[in-house]
Design a protein around this motif. Structure first.
Motif, mmCIF file in Angstrom:
data_model
loop_
_atom_site.group_PDB
_atom_site.id
_atom_site.type_symbol
_atom_site.label_atom_id
_atom_site.label_comp_id
_atom_site.label_asym_id
_atom_site.label_seq_id
_atom_site.Cartn_x
_atom_site.Cartn_y
_atom_site.Cartn_z
ATOM 1 N N VAL A 133 -3.681 5.632 0.009
ATOM 2 C CA VAL A 133 -3.411 6.381 -1.218
ATOM 3 C C VAL A 133 -4.159 7.712 -1.130
ATOM 4 O O VAL A 133 -5.293 7.760 -0.650
ATOM 5 N N ASN A 134 -3.514 8.771 -1.573
ATOM 6 C CA ASN A 134 -4.131 10.095 -1.504
ATOM 7 C C ASN A 134 -5.455 10.105 -2.277
ATOM 8 O O ASN A 134 -5.469 9.900 -3.489
ATOM 9 N N PRO A 135 -6.575 10.352 -1.598
ATOM 10 C CA PRO A 135 -7.878 10.294 -2.280
ATOM 11 C C PRO A 135 -7.993 11.282 -3.436
ATOM 12 O O PRO A 135 -8.804 11.090 -4.333
ATOM 13 N N GLN A 136 -7.168 12.312 -3.407
ATOM 14 C CA GLN A 136 -7.256 13.319 -4.464
ATOM 15 C C GLN A 136 -6.904 12.760 -5.853
ATOM 16 O O GLN A 136 -7.416 13.236 -6.857
ATOM 17 N N THR A 162 0.831 -1.204 0.000
ATOM 18 C CA THR A 162 0.000 0.000 0.000
ATOM 19 C C THR A 162 0.869 1.260 0.000
ATOM 20 O O THR A 162 0.569 2.235 -0.692
ATOM 21 N N ALA A 163 1.946 1.213 0.768
ATOM 22 C CA ALA A 163 2.865 2.359 0.800
ATOM 23 C C ALA A 163 3.526 2.545 -0.567
ATOM 24 O O ALA A 163 3.699 3.669 -1.052
ATOM 25 N N ARG A 164 3.862 1.435 -1.195
ATOM 26 C CA ARG A 164 4.486 1.496 -2.531
ATOM 27 C C ARG A 164 3.499 2.091 -3.541
ATOM 28 O O ARG A 164 3.858 2.914 -4.384
ATOM 29 N N GLN A 184 1.461 6.516 -6.933
ATOM 30 C CA GLN A 184 0.326 7.395 -7.254
ATOM 31 C C GLN A 184 0.736 8.870 -7.184
ATOM 32 O O GLN A 184 0.346 9.669 -8.042
ATOM 33 N N ILE A 185 1.540 9.222 -6.203
ATOM 34 C CA ILE A 185 1.990 10.620 -6.097
ATOM 35 C C ILE A 185 2.819 10.999 -7.322
ATOM 36 O O ILE A 185 2.683 12.080 -7.897
ATOM 37 N N VAL A 192 -4.381 -8.061 -6.142
ATOM 38 C CA VAL A 192 -4.819 -6.841 -6.844
ATOM 39 C C VAL A 192 -3.786 -5.731 -6.639
ATOM 40 O O VAL A 192 -3.417 -5.020 -7.580
ATOM 41 N N SER A 193 -3.302 -5.608 -5.417
ATOM 42 C CA SER A 193 -2.292 -4.592 -5.145
ATOM 43 C C SER A 193 -1.047 -4.837 -6.008
ATOM 44 O O SER A 193 -0.480 -3.906 -6.595
ATOM 45 N N SER A 194 -0.656 -6.086 -6.113
ATOM 46 C CA SER A 194 0.528 -6.422 -6.934
ATOM 47 C C SER A 194 0.299 -6.083 -8.398
ATOM 48 O O SER A 194 1.205 -5.597 -9.085
ATOM 49 N N ILE A 195 -0.903 -6.338 -8.884
ATOM 50 C CA ILE A 195 -1.218 -6.026 -10.290
ATOM 51 C C ILE A 195 -1.106 -4.518 -10.524
ATOM 52 O O ILE A 195 -0.519 -4.059 -11.516
#
Ligand code: AMP
Ligand code: MG
Length: 270
Positions: free
Chosen positions: A84-87, A43-45, A50-51, A242-245
């Motif tokens: 993850v940043n919701p924005q 999740t951190a990755r 995403q940023i 799913v996260s890995s994908i």
């Protein structure tokens, strides 16, 4: 991060749902606690990628999420995107089309909600409903929905050609797992709100839905817009896959922070 290759529907090959095990962990040795700890790292990755995507603001990612009722779409979104940043993430859920939507072609309502630069957009259900529920319930005749596989491939290719990355995820649960989850929705007061009487009708058509999914995944998994079939009876394992994908996909996109102007070097704010 897990190896996601086993879950890919190889373009041109059958999805093979009946030979895929919805309980599989594909050799993953850990249990639930290990899986949850591993997810926190992923999740951190994901948040970091995403940023970068947002800062770069030149690429965009569309995630299509499909499943049978109770398949875990909502839970997947909640867990995989926590942190993850919701924005930078938009989630759109597609239910029964309204009158205005029905007055248009079936791609009209989805196209305008595809992601813009820097964004990750998740479709919680999607244009695929128009070859799934629409087919199973006979809402349009076969000669119309059959052509849609081709439209969808072309539509997605257009999006990709114009700069969108697409990844499509089918959460694969067993018929028995669905039985348990529907029962839990009846038995647990806090879950009752999720129970829809129509889910029982759909459950009776399990085999028809499976056939419709098999055809849809087989006909529309392309190099540009691949499908992944994720074993989803175990929620924690499903989240890991799913996260890995998503991480693999974003890593391949390789978003970069924009180059900063050298004039900013050494600048001191007073
Ligand atoms: P849920 O995802 O539980 O909120 O349910 C949404 C419902 O809308 C599901 O029963 C879907 O099958 C249905 N749905 C979504 N898209 C379509 C469509 N294009 N035509 C008919 N029903 C749809
Ligand atoms: Mg529902």
């Amino acid at each position: 991060m897990l190896d996601i290759a086993p879950y890919l529907v190889r373009p041109g090959e059958p999805a093979g749902l009946d030979s895929r095990d919805s309980q599989s962990k594909h050799g993953y040795e850990g249990g639930k606690a290990d899986g949850e700890a591993a997810l926190a790292v992923l999740t951190a990755r994901l948040a970091d990628l995403q940023i970068r995507l947002w800062a770069e603001s030149r690429q965009k990612l569309l995630v299509v999420l499909q499943a049978m009722d109770t398949g875990g779409k909502d839970g997947t979104i909640r867990h995989v995107f926590s942190g993850v940043n919701p924005q930078g993430v938009r989630v759109w859920s597609f239910g029964v089309p309204n009158d205005v939507e029905l007055a248009h072609d079936y791609l009209w309502r989805v196209h305008r909600l595809t992601p813009g630069n820097g964004a990750i957009t998740v479709f919680n259900r999607s244009h695929y409903e128009d070859v799934l529920v629409v087919r199973v319930r006979g809402l349009v005749p076969e000669h119309r929905w059959r052509k849609r596989f081709d439209h969808i491939v072309q539509f997605e290719r257009m999006l990709v050609d114009e700069g969108t990355t697409i990844v499509k995820v089918f959460l694969h649960i067993s018929e028995d797992e669905q039985r348990k989850r529907l029962q839990a929705r009846l038995d647990e007061p806090d879950k009752r709100w999720k129970f829809a009487a129509g889910d029982l009708e759909s459950r009776k058509r399990w085999d028809d839905y499976t056939e419709a999914y098999e055809d849809a995944l087989t006909s529309t998994s392309t190099v540009d817009a691949p499908w992944y079939v994720v074993p989803a009876d175990r929620k924690w394992y499903r989240n890991l896959v799913v996260s890995s994908i998503l991480i693999r996909t974003l890593q391949d996109m390789d978003p970069q922070y924009p180059e900063s102007s050298p004039e900013l070097d050494g600048l001191v704010i007073d």
